[in-house]
Motif scaffolding. Sequence first.
Motif, PDB file in Angstrom:
ATOM      1  N   TYR A   1      -0.780   1.689  -3.646  1.00 49.71           N
ATOM      2  CA  TYR A   1      -0.652   3.210  -3.100  1.00 49.71           C
ATOM      3  C   TYR A   1      -1.985   3.663  -3.808  1.00 49.71           C
ATOM      4  CZ  TYR A   1       0.260   8.007  -2.738  1.00 49.71           C
ATOM      5  OH  TYR A   1       0.373   9.219  -2.804  1.00 49.71           O
TER       6      TYR A   1
ATOM      7  N   LYS B   1      -5.544   2.505  -2.478  1.00 50.26           N
ATOM      8  CA  LYS B   1      -5.627   3.274  -1.000  1.00 50.26           C
ATOM      9  C   LYS B   1      -5.863   4.683  -1.097  1.00 50.26           C
ATOM     10  CE  LYS B   1      -3.324  -0.508   1.236  1.00 50.26           C
ATOM     11  NZ  LYS B   1      -2.053  -1.060   1.922  1.00 50.26           N
ATOM     12  N   ASP B   2      -5.050   5.299  -2.097  1.00 52.01           N
ATOM     13  CA  ASP B   2      -4.940   6.765  -1.641  1.00 52.01           C
ATOM     14  C   ASP B   2      -6.209   7.304  -2.320  1.00 52.01           C
ATOM     15  OD1 ASP B   2      -3.118   9.576  -1.307  1.00 52.01           O
ATOM     16  OD2 ASP B   2      -4.050   9.724  -3.416  1.00 52.01           O
ATOM     17  N   SER B   3      -6.869   6.681  -3.347  1.00 47.28           N
ATOM     18  CA  SER B   3      -8.065   7.254  -4.176  1.00 47.28           C
ATOM     19  C   SER B   3      -9.232   6.966  -3.389  1.00 47.28           C
ATOM     20  CB  SER B   3      -8.075   6.672  -5.413  1.00 47.28           C
ATOM     21  OG  SER B   3      -8.017   5.414  -5.661  1.00 47.28           O
TER      22      SER B   3
ATOM     23  N   THR C   1      -7.527  -3.243   0.247  1.00 49.05           N
ATOM     24  CA  THR C   1      -7.897  -1.813  -0.065  1.00 49.05           C
ATOM     25  C   THR C   1      -9.442  -1.792   0.204  1.00 49.05           C
ATOM     26  OG1 THR C   1      -8.562  -2.451  -2.353  1.00 49.05           O
ATOM     27  CG2 THR C   1      -6.218  -1.796  -1.851  1.00 49.05           C
TER      28      THR C   1
ATOM     29  N   TYR D   1      -3.002  10.725 -11.731  1.00 49.92           N
ATOM     30  CA  TYR D   1      -1.992  10.758 -10.737  1.00 49.92           C
ATOM     31  C   TYR D   1      -0.543  11.144 -11.358  1.00 49.92           C
ATOM     32  CZ  TYR D   1      -4.312   8.749  -6.617  1.00 49.92           C
ATOM     33  OH  TYR D   1      -5.138   8.835  -5.739  1.00 49.92           O
TER      34      TYR D   1
ATOM     35  N   LYS E   1       0.742  12.197  -6.582  1.00 48.91           N
ATOM     36  CA  LYS E   1      -0.442  12.828  -6.148  1.00 48.91           C
ATOM     37  C   LYS E   1      -1.580  12.741  -7.098  1.00 48.91           C
ATOM     38  CE  LYS E   1       2.088  16.539  -5.987  1.00 48.91           C
ATOM     39  NZ  LYS E   1       3.373  16.110  -6.202  1.00 48.91           N
TER      40      LYS E   1
ATOM     41  N   TRP F   1      -5.942  15.402  -4.381  1.00 48.29           N
ATOM     42  CA  TRP F   1      -6.753  14.500  -3.549  1.00 48.29           C
ATOM     43  C   TRP F   1      -6.179  14.470  -2.159  1.00 48.29           C
ATOM     44  CZ3 TRP F   1     -11.791  13.088  -4.187  1.00 48.29           C
ATOM     45  CH2 TRP F   1     -12.124  11.874  -3.325  1.00 48.29           C
TER      46      TRP F   1
ATOM     47  N   LYS G   1      -4.508  15.862  -0.029  1.00 56.69           N
ATOM     48  CA  LYS G   1      -3.376  16.614   0.258  1.00 56.69           C
ATOM     49  C   LYS G   1      -3.133  18.179   0.438  1.00 56.69           C
ATOM     50  CE  LYS G   1      -0.407  12.771  -1.489  1.00 56.69           C
ATOM     51  NZ  LYS G   1      -1.689  11.816  -1.280  1.00 56.69           N
TER      52      LYS G   1
END
Length: 548
Positions: free
Chosen positions: A116, A119-121, A144, A207, A216, A415, A417
């Motif tokens: 997660y 992928k999120d960053s 990723t 995070y 987040k 980031w 969101k």
Amino acid sequence: MSAYDERPWLALYGDQPADHTLEFDNALDMYRAGLARDPAGVALRYFDGSITRSELDELSDGLARGLLAHGFAPGDRLAVYLQNVPQFVIAMVAAWKAGGVMVSINPMSRERELSYLLKDSGATVLVALEALYDQVGRAVVPGTDVRLVLTTSELEFQTRADERLFAGMTRRRHEGTTDFSEFIAEHRGEAPPPVDLGLDDVAFLTYTSGTTGVPKGAMNTHRNVVFTAQVYRDWARVGRGSVVFGLAPLFHITGLIGHVAVSMLVPTPLVLAYRFEPQVVLDALVEHRPTFTVGAITAFRALLNAPGFDRDQFRSFTSIYSGGAAISPTAEKAFLAATGTQVHNVYGLTETTSPMTMAPFGAPAPVDPTSGALSVGVPIPNTIVRIQDDDGQDLPLGEVGEIVADGPQVVSGYWGKPDETAANLPGGALKSGDVGFMNAEGWVFIVDRKKDMINASGYKVWPREVEDVLAEHPAVREAAVVGVPDEKRGETVKAFVSVTPGATVTPEELIAHCKERMAAYKYPRIVVLLDELPKTVTGKILRRELRG
């Protein structure tokens, strides 16, 4: 203008200025100024190894040049999946030199969590310990955006290989990865081209713990980093001749600012010990004689309870701060009695880049006579802290509500969101999720997290108050309180307690102890004794795991 805008806490600052001017345009300039002041001085100490500032500069230059040669571009993200090792700091500085953003990842993260976060960053580079890559990373990276994996070992930059931490560890290369030191060596001696970093550019993504949803990525900017490093330097009295001990995990905001950033700014040596192991830490305190640290009270308590603890191990400290977990007045007094050093409170969140309030140095924090809570300090310079109701309106001084902070340390957002940013950072001020109040002098007191409030027969019960009363019992080492369903009361109070080594106590005795000291609706009806309470790597007790 409300009472908060009048800043009633200013009288408590002493010789500390009420407003700080930023001394640098970005964190990289801050680092370089420290390098220029003392190039031959030690930047990092790691067991029997050390790295000077000029060596750190050469290593981070080489890494930055290598990153750029492999397509890393300004704004790209470099993720670090490391313990408290020198490579963490080298990678951070190199990311800035390449114009990028560092993403700090908890080394306890497993496959689902690491996947997660990467992928999120959108991280394109991963720097990981060989063992972590082998156990977790190899299964995650293929899905990723990571194009380059640099692996390294906790055995590098030292020769001691303490068996209490490193027993059985060996070096192991993994297919599809590149060795961190060899990668640097290819470009060592080459300086990266200048980069244009501004105060509002993101320095690193840290995070949140994800206790109220998915984690987040808080966008901690260079402004945030420079400002909070200056606050630690000035409020904790970290100056030339100081030595910072890296007690908190470097991936956490406390470690990033209260250890790495402030040591770069002063500059002063930062002592690292891989990860928290109480007896290893106690030995390191004697060997390196640090003068400042900041960490969770749970870590300090573990040191005091460790076999071989001695008051002399703390004699070099001139300043100790504690954050990350609430301190009870009992714990504060016990620490002072055991070490001879006053522990000062600091309170902040990932989104405030560590400090939002601090106890001024040399000033013991007051205890609220009604709740028994120890103050977490007063708002730091340039910062307005308010107590607000659910509608976002300021409450009068002394009334309980949500703690909201506005200042140069508050992040620009989360980031990727925007909805969460708008909800939690309306107008740029952070809604902390913590409930507390401010007295007439400006001291801030935390009652608890909003989500942890227990509703027992219609009465509000704040777990922290019950935990503080339990802490007064001499047999209690740590306590955590949660609400559990109850047919008659809706919810009832349940406590989990770990006992001080060598002590004995029964659940019935602890219930009676609380019953004598609290209103009938507050005292716990159920007490469970555990060997250890579940905690995060930063020392926060995980109440959510105790709810079952």
